[in-house]
Enzyme design. Structure first.
Site, mmCIF file in Angstrom:
data_model
loop_
_atom_site.group_PDB
_atom_site.id
_atom_site.type_symbol
_atom_site.label_atom_id
_atom_site.label_comp_id
_atom_site.label_asym_id
_atom_site.label_seq_id
_atom_site.Cartn_x
_atom_site.Cartn_y
_atom_site.Cartn_z
ATOM 1 N N SER A 148 41.073 35.009 44.083
ATOM 2 C CA SER A 148 39.784 34.694 44.692
ATOM 3 C C SER A 148 39.104 33.505 44.009
ATOM 4 O O SER A 148 37.887 33.394 43.981
ATOM 5 C CB SER A 148 38.890 35.936 44.637
ATOM 6 O OG SER A 148 38.975 36.556 43.374
ATOM 7 N N ASN B 38 42.158 41.368 40.243
ATOM 8 C CA ASN B 38 43.473 40.740 40.093
ATOM 9 C C ASN B 38 43.453 39.645 39.031
ATOM 10 O O ASN B 38 44.462 39.420 38.359
ATOM 11 C CB ASN B 38 44.008 40.250 41.449
ATOM 12 C CG ASN B 38 43.398 38.954 41.880
ATOM 13 O OD1 ASN B 38 43.772 37.898 41.392
ATOM 14 N ND2 ASN B 38 42.438 39.025 42.797
ATOM 15 N N CYS C 248 51.971 42.309 47.740
ATOM 16 C CA CYS C 248 52.186 41.098 48.540
ATOM 17 C C CYS C 248 52.867 40.009 47.738
ATOM 18 O O CYS C 248 52.778 39.953 46.515
ATOM 19 C CB CYS C 248 50.902 40.630 49.200
ATOM 20 S SG CYS C 248 49.852 39.676 48.110
ATOM 21 N N GLU D 124 39.851 47.729 48.892
ATOM 22 C CA GLU D 124 41.113 47.918 49.624
ATOM 23 C C GLU D 124 41.588 49.364 49.489
ATOM 24 O O GLU D 124 42.009 49.989 50.457
ATOM 25 C CB GLU D 124 42.194 46.964 49.094
ATOM 26 C CG GLU D 124 43.527 47.143 49.826
ATOM 27 C CD GLU D 124 44.669 46.339 49.206
ATOM 28 O OE1 GLU D 124 44.420 45.244 48.658
ATOM 29 O OE2 GLU D 124 45.822 46.815 49.272
ATOM 30 N N CYS E 231 44.375 33.242 47.692
ATOM 31 C CA CYS E 231 45.578 33.663 48.403
ATOM 32 C C CYS E 231 45.387 33.507 49.906
ATOM 33 O O CYS E 231 44.277 33.291 50.401
ATOM 34 C CB CYS E 231 45.927 35.103 48.051
ATOM 35 S SG CYS E 231 44.771 36.282 48.753
ATOM 36 N N CYS F 268 43.189 41.320 55.736
ATOM 37 C CA CYS F 268 44.453 40.632 55.458
ATOM 38 C C CYS F 268 45.583 41.342 56.201
ATOM 39 O O CYS F 268 45.672 42.574 56.177
ATOM 40 C CB CYS F 268 44.729 40.658 53.954
ATOM 41 S SG CYS F 268 46.400 40.125 53.543
ATOM 42 N N SER G 64 36.639 40.141 39.413
ATOM 43 C CA SER G 64 37.880 40.112 40.195
ATOM 44 C C SER G 64 38.965 40.882 39.461
ATOM 45 O O SER G 64 39.388 40.526 38.370
ATOM 46 C CB SER G 64 38.320 38.665 40.418
ATOM 47 O OG SER G 64 39.715 38.613 40.639
#
Lengths: 279, 279
Positions: free
Chosen positions: A255, A214, A184, A124, A12, A94, A212
């Site tokens: 990622s 996501n 996002c 995050e 991303c 970000c 990861s």
């Protein structure tokens, strides 16, 4: 076999930007240190190391005081410490995460009790909770809240399903609910496209680090529609996944570098060049 | 036959309060004029008329300048006009509706575009939209919103289902969503209890004016669970509704006087005194 390759899968904007900033810094200082992997992808992290971007979990490892804050952002207390100790900081937080951090601060200043919707151990989320301080906590289904004013900020990469669930949890329990929608665009496009592909393809391949979050969520979403497989690289692909399949969809987490997706697509093309379907 | 009578059905706090305020005023001035029926119930309105509370839709009818604002509240423009023309105002706006009006004003002052979730032609909604002015509108499923900051205020007597639907409509379309939960406790208790009764009773009777929106909603909720009947008075009850029924649940909308519920319960008791169930 027909291959549907996602346009919005893969690295991303925020991760790409963090890598570019780090490469520039590594060019200038030879070595820079990232607090945690810049990208949740083992292979990519190894590549970056060769270019002078070293992953570490402790400040003690940092010899030259050149530190990267990765796209996830960090706890404000740690940021404060880095500044005080006069580190050279490459802040690659970000911009969308930075916005979310500011919204948390704003909600706190307006007297809201802040709920972060996301994964408990995600960096995050830890950063966001840092900005919320004692007046913030992570959402859980069983939580009981005695506050009348609740502010909600979601982790930028979660699905709407999770946000909606949290909002409906609070709506009839509080007087006032203020939500900043910080999910996002990249996450939304990636998820919507994956669902679209999973609906038409017979099998789904989702590429990304096993660590990861996501990518795991992307796998879960696709798996609701069609048999899906979460892999890190082409050598994990098994022929039996494609028995009686006429088509395969390929997408990747936020990622996963483009090269890894290329590699998988090339592998599938070669493997199934002549066969319409595997008997 | 077993009768389950709802505790929380019937005239709510706001309507009760408006009637009491009006009766006191009528005692003082002989006649007072209510802008629209004080209670959405034909029989009750007739009773009130005998006591000097006259229902009207136009200021021209008001001879003595004594005017009641009923529990629903009114458009601020009309309130302004009444004050300017020096009416004696009995403001019986329900305190919960007054709060909702204030939240609408507050959201507007904070730069939100305000969405009212409720019934288009309901007087409370018309009043709320009056406080919102050009920056407010009523929710509809097909609406397209180009505003980034949306404020939501529900009509005090709607169900959570409607509020939830509206919130989920906006959550992925805006950056910021602020919701004041102005659904009143009486509505919540009445609805929850009606569902609880409808689950165990064989038949449901819901008493209230045919023009009462909240009674209609209560009927719809009950009808999801068991055969339900919306009546204004006992003489509408039909024996065939109770064929093979062992029990009946009785509840009433926010504008149904206790006497009307008493009348229905007495009727049912007499009718089915000896029969365990109707063959």
């Amino acid at each position: 076999m027909k291959i549907y390759r996602a346009r919005y899968g893969g690295v991303c904007f925020g991760v790409k930007r963090a890598i570019e900033m780090s490469l520039t810094a590594a060019g200038k200082w030879k070595q820079v240190y990232s607090l945690g992997p810049l990208i949740h992808n083992r292979l990519a992290v190894e590549e970056l190391k060769k270019k002078g971007i070293i992953t570490t979990n402790t400040l003690n490892d940092i010899k030259n005081k050149k530190v990267i804050i990765r796209s996830h952002g960090i706890h404000p207390r740690l940021l404060h410490r880095l500044k005080k100790q006069e580190y050279e900081i490459i802040d690659a937080t970000c911009p969308w995460v930075r916005k979310a951090q500011r919204y948390v601060e704003q909600l706190i200043s307006e007297g809201y009790h802040v709920i972060i919707v996301g994964e408990k151990d995600h960096p995050e989320v830890k950063g966001l909770l840092g900005y919320g301080g004692p007046h913030s906590e992570i959402y859980s289904e069983r939580m009981k809240i005695k506050h009348k004013k609740i502010g909600i900020v979601p982790q930028t990469t979660i699905n709407y399903e999770a946000l909606n669930q949290a909002v409906l949890h609070f709506i009839d329990r509080v007087l006032e609910l203020k939500i900043y929608n910080t999910i996002c665009k990249a996450t939304i496009l990636r998820t919507h496209e994956a669902v679209r592909i999973a609906k038409k393809a017979d099998v789904m391949i989702i590429i990304g680090g096993k660590n990861s979050a996501n990518t795991t969520r992307l796998f879960q979403v696709c798996n609701k529609y069609k048999p899906s497989h979460h892999i890190e690289s082409a050598d994990e692909i098994k022929v039996e996944w494609f028995r009686q399949a006429q088509s395969v969809g390929v997408t990747a987490g936020a990622s996963t570098p483009k090269e890894q997706v290329d590699e998988v697509v090339t592998f599938l093309k070669k493997k199934f060049r002549r066969k319409k379907s595997i008997p």
